[in-house]
Design an enzyme around this catalytic site. Sequence first.
Site, PDB file in Angstrom:
ATOM      1  CE  LYS A 198      -7.068 -57.085 -38.550  1.00 61.30           C
ATOM      2  NZ  LYS A 198      -7.127 -57.427 -39.989  1.00 61.30           N
ATOM      3  CE  LYS A 251      -3.223 -56.913 -37.789  1.00 63.13           C
ATOM      4  NZ  LYS A 251      -3.754 -57.116 -39.120  1.00 63.13           N
TER       5      LYS A 251
HETATM    6  C1  PBG Z   1      -6.373 -56.784 -43.358  1.00 64.16           C
HETATM    7  C2  PBG Z   1      -5.187 -56.605 -42.490  1.00 64.16           C
HETATM    8  C3  PBG Z   1      -4.776 -55.445 -41.800  1.00 64.16           C
HETATM    9  C4  PBG Z   1      -3.533 -55.744 -41.239  1.00 64.16           C
HETATM   10  C5  PBG Z   1      -3.239 -57.059 -41.567  1.00 64.16           C
HETATM   11  N1  PBG Z   1      -4.301 -57.586 -42.314  1.00 64.16           N
HETATM   12  C6  PBG Z   1      -5.329 -54.097 -41.722  1.00 64.16           C
HETATM   13  C7  PBG Z   1      -6.665 -53.812 -41.201  1.00 64.16           C
HETATM   14  O1  PBG Z   1      -7.307 -54.605 -40.514  1.00 64.16           O
HETATM   15  O2  PBG Z   1      -7.107 -52.712 -41.509  1.00 64.16           O
HETATM   16  C8  PBG Z   1      -2.686 -54.780 -40.449  1.00 64.16           C
HETATM   17  C9  PBG Z   1      -1.257 -55.134 -40.329  1.00 64.16           C
HETATM   18  C10 PBG Z   1      -0.354 -54.037 -39.880  1.00 64.16           C
HETATM   19  O3  PBG Z   1      -0.777 -52.942 -39.456  1.00 64.16           O
HETATM   20  O4  PBG Z   1       0.848 -54.264 -39.936  1.00 64.16           O
HETATM   21  N2  PBG Z   1      -7.533 -57.207 -42.790  1.00 64.16           N
END
Ligand code: PBG
Length: 326
Positions: A198, A251
């Site tokens: 991520k 992601k």
């Molecule tokens: C939380 C999380 C996030 C997303 C999914 N889980 C946001 C972040 O890391 O700030 C983002 C998903 C999206 O932008 O659709 N950890």
Amino acid sequence: MFPQTRLRRLRYHPAVRNLVRETDLSVHDFILPLFVRTGKNVKNEIASMPGNFQLSVDRLVDEVGAAVELGVRAFIFFGIPTSKDPQGASAWRDDGIVQQALRALRPVFKDVLLITDECFCEYTDHGHCGILHEHGGRLDVDNDATLPNLAKQCVSHVKAGADVVAPSGMMDGMVAAIRKGLDASGCTHIPILSYAAKYASGFYGPFRDAAESPPSFGDRNTYQMDPSNSDEALREVALDLEEGADIIMVKPALSYLDIIRRVKDRFGVPMAAYNVSGEFAMVKAASAKGWIDERRVTLEILTSIKRAGADMILTYHALDAAKWLK
Ligand code: PBG
């Protein structure tokens, strides 16, 4: 002389094109993210994510019902709690918002897959993905202190009805800690879908409005990955697999199609990709202006994510795409 190679022979007839198609997108590939909050009869549209809402539990049940009608069978839930604290303790409370949602959905939708996002940024008053401590003169997320809480959150979600847990906080050792916690609670059959690679991405902007989870100071660069790195993603994935992850996520999706492909080629394991909020918002904004053909572009994007190697796609386009694919 060889006859001239003609690739167009396989494009000339529509039925041949159908036969040789390598990637077929289907509604079975989609996981729809949904946002649940407290209250009754609440359905607040998220301004930057048209067609997506913050929903109270009663309206969430309706929304899942409508999605199931369209053929969507998998959902991932994000909670917006009423109270936040430094630990994010409402994330693992029996009566937490996601737990309430699961208890309402589970008896109604027995065969539908209920996945829970496992993280604390929506639950902490500082908006970071775990407990804070001081490290090298800076406030930072305390990796090891956050792990037991993650395990508690997962067990609590599974007890309330979750089928799959999806840790998204990018803590080292999170998969092992969760696996241990689940197994100790008799949940040996529950798979872990790990947000393994991520990235610290600008594409999460609309989500942070939707989930009310932006960090109150700093950024997430000490736990999420640097967008410049690719080899590091393979190390993240290798570690998560060693710790027992069942499905690996990359992601965001679109700027990271190369990562999806590298991970798939290297490990050959089930893979998810998250077509995140900012990617969705760009398509919606451009099509609202009449600059692109929303249907064509959306299906092209989703197909490209699958072609890159994803077996499943978390996407806010799921309902629209399900209608178009019918
Ligand atoms: C939380 C999380 C996030 C997303 C999914 N889980 C946001 C972040 O890391 O700030 C983002 C998903 C999206 O932008 O659709 N950890």
